[in-house]
Design a protein around this motif. Structure first.
Motif, PDB file in Angstrom:
ATOM      1  N   LEU A 143      25.193  19.102  44.687  1.00  0.00           N
ATOM      2  CA  LEU A 143      25.111  17.684  45.042  1.00  0.00           C
ATOM      3  C   LEU A 143      24.187  16.911  44.096  1.00  0.00           C
ATOM      4  O   LEU A 143      24.563  15.814  43.649  1.00  0.00           O
ATOM      5  CB  LEU A 143      24.647  17.528  46.495  1.00  0.00           C
ATOM      6  CG  LEU A 143      24.523  16.084  47.006  1.00  0.00           C
ATOM      7  CD1 LEU A 143      25.862  15.359  46.914  1.00  0.00           C
ATOM      8  CD2 LEU A 143      24.001  16.082  48.445  1.00  0.00           C
ATOM      9  N   PRO A 144      22.996  17.424  43.743  1.00  0.00           N
ATOM     10  CA  PRO A 144      22.135  16.672  42.811  1.00  0.00           C
ATOM     11  C   PRO A 144      22.802  16.403  41.459  1.00  0.00           C
ATOM     12  O   PRO A 144      22.687  15.313  40.910  1.00  0.00           O
ATOM     13  CB  PRO A 144      20.908  17.572  42.659  1.00  0.00           C
ATOM     14  CG  PRO A 144      20.861  18.378  43.905  1.00  0.00           C
ATOM     15  CD  PRO A 144      22.297  18.617  44.264  1.00  0.00           C
ATOM     16  N   LEU A 171      14.037  13.885  43.207  1.00  0.00           N
ATOM     17  CA  LEU A 171      13.821  15.261  42.786  1.00  0.00           C
ATOM     18  C   LEU A 171      12.680  15.366  41.788  1.00  0.00           C
ATOM     19  O   LEU A 171      12.381  14.412  41.057  1.00  0.00           O
ATOM     20  CB  LEU A 171      15.090  15.820  42.135  1.00  0.00           C
ATOM     21  CG  LEU A 171      16.339  15.946  43.011  1.00  0.00           C
ATOM     22  CD1 LEU A 171      17.521  16.382  42.152  1.00  0.00           C
ATOM     23  CD2 LEU A 171      16.114  16.922  44.147  1.00  0.00           C
ATOM     24  N   ASN A 172      12.067  16.530  41.728  1.00  0.00           N
ATOM     25  CA  ASN A 172      11.097  16.847  40.690  1.00  0.00           C
ATOM     26  C   ASN A 172      11.813  16.902  39.341  1.00  0.00           C
ATOM     27  O   ASN A 172      12.918  17.443  39.237  1.00  0.00           O
ATOM     28  CB  ASN A 172      10.442  18.194  41.002  1.00  0.00           C
ATOM     29  CG  ASN A 172       9.533  18.680  39.894  1.00  0.00           C
ATOM     30  OD1 ASN A 172      10.000  19.330  38.961  1.00  0.00           O
ATOM     31  ND2 ASN A 172       8.265  18.370  39.998  1.00  0.00           N
ATOM     32  N   ASN A 178      16.361  21.671  35.008  1.00  0.00           N
ATOM     33  CA  ASN A 178      16.842  23.051  35.036  1.00  0.00           C
ATOM     34  C   ASN A 178      18.221  23.168  35.669  1.00  0.00           C
ATOM     35  O   ASN A 178      19.112  23.831  35.128  1.00  0.00           O
ATOM     36  CB  ASN A 178      15.845  23.936  35.802  1.00  0.00           C
ATOM     37  CG  ASN A 178      14.561  24.165  35.026  1.00  0.00           C
ATOM     38  OD1 ASN A 178      14.553  24.061  33.799  1.00  0.00           O
ATOM     39  ND2 ASN A 178      13.477  24.456  35.722  1.00  0.00           N
ATOM     40  N   ILE A 179      18.401  22.518  36.818  1.00  0.00           N
ATOM     41  CA  ILE A 179      19.680  22.646  37.518  1.00  0.00           C
ATOM     42  C   ILE A 179      20.801  21.933  36.759  1.00  0.00           C
ATOM     43  O   ILE A 179      21.930  22.410  36.682  1.00  0.00           O
ATOM     44  CB  ILE A 179      19.567  22.131  38.981  1.00  0.00           C
ATOM     45  CG1 ILE A 179      20.816  22.565  39.764  1.00  0.00           C
ATOM     46  CG2 ILE A 179      19.398  20.616  39.042  1.00  0.00           C
ATOM     47  CD1 ILE A 179      20.712  22.300  41.256  1.00  0.00           C
ATOM     48  N   PHE A 180      20.494  20.789  36.146  1.00  0.00           N
ATOM     49  CA  PHE A 180      21.516  20.036  35.408  1.00  0.00           C
ATOM     50  C   PHE A 180      21.970  20.816  34.174  1.00  0.00           C
ATOM     51  O   PHE A 180      23.170  20.922  33.907  1.00  0.00           O
ATOM     52  CB  PHE A 180      20.960  18.672  34.999  1.00  0.00           C
ATOM     53  CG  PHE A 180      22.020  17.728  34.489  1.00  0.00           C
ATOM     54  CD1 PHE A 180      22.734  16.916  35.364  1.00  0.00           C
ATOM     55  CD2 PHE A 180      22.310  17.642  33.130  1.00  0.00           C
ATOM     56  CE1 PHE A 180      23.713  16.044  34.908  1.00  0.00           C
ATOM     57  CE2 PHE A 180      23.298  16.778  32.659  1.00  0.00           C
ATOM     58  CZ  PHE A 180      23.995  15.980  33.552  1.00  0.00           C
ATOM     59  N   THR A 184      25.835  22.179  33.744  1.00  0.00           N
ATOM     60  CA  THR A 184      26.686  21.425  32.812  1.00  0.00           C
ATOM     61  C   THR A 184      26.624  21.965  31.388  1.00  0.00           C
ATOM     62  O   THR A 184      27.407  21.536  30.534  1.00  0.00           O
ATOM     63  CB  THR A 184      26.276  19.938  32.771  1.00  0.00           C
ATOM     64  OG1 THR A 184      24.965  19.824  32.196  1.00  0.00           O
ATOM     65  CG2 THR A 184      26.288  19.321  34.161  1.00  0.00           C
ATOM     66  N   ASN A 185      25.677  22.854  31.122  1.00  0.00           N
ATOM     67  CA  ASN A 185      25.446  23.371  29.771  1.00  0.00           C
ATOM     68  C   ASN A 185      25.017  22.270  28.807  1.00  0.00           C
ATOM     69  O   ASN A 185      25.179  22.389  27.589  1.00  0.00           O
ATOM     70  CB  ASN A 185      26.692  24.077  29.219  1.00  0.00           C
ATOM     71  CG  ASN A 185      26.361  25.001  28.057  1.00  0.00           C
ATOM     72  OD1 ASN A 185      25.347  25.697  28.073  1.00  0.00           O
ATOM     73  ND2 ASN A 185      27.197  25.005  27.030  1.00  0.00           N
ATOM     74  N   MET A 186      24.500  21.167  29.349  1.00  0.00           N
ATOM     75  CA  MET A 186      23.974  20.070  28.545  1.00  0.00           C
ATOM     76  C   MET A 186      22.680  19.574  29.170  1.00  0.00           C
ATOM     77  O   MET A 186      22.512  19.640  30.390  1.00  0.00           O
ATOM     78  CB  MET A 186      24.976  18.910  28.475  1.00  0.00           C
ATOM     79  CG  MET A 186      26.127  19.104  27.537  1.00  0.00           C
ATOM     80  SD  MET A 186      27.151  17.604  27.397  1.00  0.00           S
ATOM     81  CE  MET A 186      28.215  17.842  28.810  1.00  0.00           C
ATOM     82  N   THR A 187      21.786  19.076  28.335  1.00  0.00           N
ATOM     83  CA  THR A 187      20.614  18.409  28.881  1.00  0.00           C
ATOM     84  C   THR A 187      21.027  17.040  29.404  1.00  0.00           C
ATOM     85  O   THR A 187      22.103  16.534  29.081  1.00  0.00           O
ATOM     86  CB  THR A 187      19.519  18.227  27.811  1.00  0.00           C
ATOM     87  OG1 THR A 187      20.007  17.312  26.805  1.00  0.00           O
ATOM     88  CG2 THR A 187      19.149  19.556  27.163  1.00  0.00           C
TER      89      THR A 187
END
Length: 249
Positions: A143-144, A171-172, A178-180, A184-187
């Motif tokens: 969801l984030p 969010l922190n 980290n989760i993104f 997604t394999n992208m920053t």
């Protein structure tokens, strides 16, 4: 490529080939072979194929745009490129007959006849199949990450920062990063730049806005950074070169 993206690309090529009955080859940004469906080894080892890959930078193709290349007196192959997973990929679609009558012996049986007009729609099918599979993958995102992507699509014109998007999501920053990246394999910055560059292509194609106006319109602070980001994602082609090539195709 990550395994997840490999699965998406391979599945997309399988689906495309099943729908159109046309062979297809995918190459990465370094023009290295990635995957093929329905393509015979004889063609992959042929001089024609080697020449195509060698001269691929001189060909035009982006998103729905494409070029058709003549292999011989009765056969052609379509070329297009597409930005996927933060990299440029090249697709060679065919060979296909552009004449109802073919007397040439090839390694293909029952080579499909396709008019120039139909190839335009066949290239659209490839885009739709890939994007549909990416969309299906995105349904598996947390969801984030989904909320972050939705926020960027709605607010890409604004000055979005890591701090502002993390605050919007509640969010922190480190947790969000980290989760993104994991999903997604992208920053966050890479994803946002990709989105802005794709939006800029629409304006380059459909408007006469200056490069500065386009840069500002899609959320870049200045034209120089816009040009640098554009070149990075489009095989070192500047926005101006991209626009000029549109008029040549």
């Amino acid at each position: 490529m990550t395994n997840n993206f490999e699965n998406i690309l391979y599945k997309s090529l399988d689906t495309f080939s099943s729908i159109t009955k046309i062979p297809i080859v995918a190459l990465n940004s370094n023009k290295k072979f990635v995957k093929s469906i329905g393509v015979c080894n004889e063609f992959l080892l042929s001089r024609e194929f080697k020449n195509l890959t060698k001269n691929i930078n001189s060909l035009k193709g982006n998103s729905l745009e494409f070029s058709t290349l003549q292999l011989n007196s009765e056969e052609k192959i379509a070329f297009k490129s597409k930005l996927l997973n933060n990299s440029l990929y090249y697709f060679l679609i065919g060979p296909f007959k552009y004449s109802n009558y073919s007397t040439i012996d090839t390694c293909y049986n029952d080579l499909a006849f396709r008019s120039e007009l139909s190839i335009h729609y066949i290239c659209k099918i490839l885009d739709m199949v890939i994007e549909d599979n990416i969309l299906k993958k995105n349904h598996c995102l947390s969801l984030p990450t989904r909320r972050a992507i939705e926020y960027m699509h709605k607010s890409y014109k604004q000055n979005i920062t890591l701090t502002s998007i993390a605050k919007h999501l509640g969010l922190n920053k480190c947790y969000f990063c980290n989760i993104f990246k994991k999903e997604t394999n992208m920053t966050f910055s890479q994803f946002l730049n990709n989105l802005r560059i794709e939006k800029s292509k629409v304006l380059l194609k459909n408007t006469e806005l200056s490069l500065l106006d386009i840069a500002v319109e899609v959320g870049f602070n200045n034209q120089s950074y816009f040009t640098m980001a554009f070149k990075k994602l489009n095989a070192d082609k500047t926005p101006l070169e991209y626009r000029r090539n549109l008029y040549l195709t």
